[in-house]
Design a protein around this motif. Structure first.
Motif, short mmCIF file in Angstrom:
data_model
loop_
_atom_site.label_atom_id
_atom_site.label_comp_id
_atom_site.label_asym_id
_atom_site.label_seq_id
_atom_site.Cartn_x
_atom_site.Cartn_y
_atom_site.Cartn_z
N ARG A 242 33.01 42.80 42.75
CA ARG A 242 33.36 44.09 43.36
C ARG A 242 34.76 43.96 43.97
N PRO A 243 35.52 45.04 43.99
CA PRO A 243 36.92 44.97 44.47
C PRO A 243 37.06 44.31 45.84
N GLU A 244 36.15 44.57 46.75
CA GLU A 244 36.25 44.00 48.10
C GLU A 244 35.95 42.49 48.12
N HIS A 245 35.42 41.94 47.03
CA HIS A 245 35.12 40.51 46.95
C HIS A 245 36.00 39.78 45.94
N ASP B 41 39.23 38.67 45.74
CA ASP B 41 40.00 37.47 46.15
C ASP B 41 39.08 36.31 46.52
N ASP B 42 37.98 36.61 47.20
CA ASP B 42 37.01 35.56 47.53
C ASP B 42 36.41 34.97 46.27
N ARG C 249 27.74 40.64 45.17
CA ARG C 249 29.20 40.58 45.22
C ARG C 249 29.81 40.91 43.85
N HIS D 38 29.45 43.40 40.46
CA HIS D 38 28.87 44.70 40.13
C HIS D 38 28.36 44.79 38.71
#
Length: 96
Positions: free
Chosen positions: A12-15, A17-18, A83, A85
């Motif tokens: 998902r975009p918010e994850h 970089d992690d 994390r 999608h």
């Protein structure tokens, strides 16, 4: 016989970089095993459904298996969960 893999991961975009950091940790463990010829990571940048792409190459099926056993023993985070999608696409490869 040389073997390898290509894996497409869809965080998902918010994850994103992690997830890239997680892939780098796994790659370091894979590379540490004798018989690993190369491991790389890439990202797509088309903006629609960006993916993290992992690649690897080993001298033999035994070295390939040993690398992934090392990942399991190292307890690095390889879990598929919310994390991501979309289901991962993993392709094992054999040289011809």
């Amino acid at each position: 016989m040389t073997v390898g893999f290509v894996a497409f991961h869809y965080p998902r975009p918010e994850h994103f970089d992690d997830f890239v950091a997680r892939v780098h940790k796994v790659a370091a463990v894979l590379r540490s095993v004798p018989g690993c010829l190369s491991v790389g990571s890439w990202v797509t940048t088309d903006g629609d459904d960006d993916a993290v792409v992992s690649t690897g190459q080993w001298e033999s099926a035994e070295a390939f298996a040993a690398s992934f056993a090392a990942v399991a023993a190292a307890e690095v985070d390889v879990a598929f969960d919310d994390r991501e999608h979309r289901q991962r696409q993993i392709f094992e490869l054999a040289a011809r």
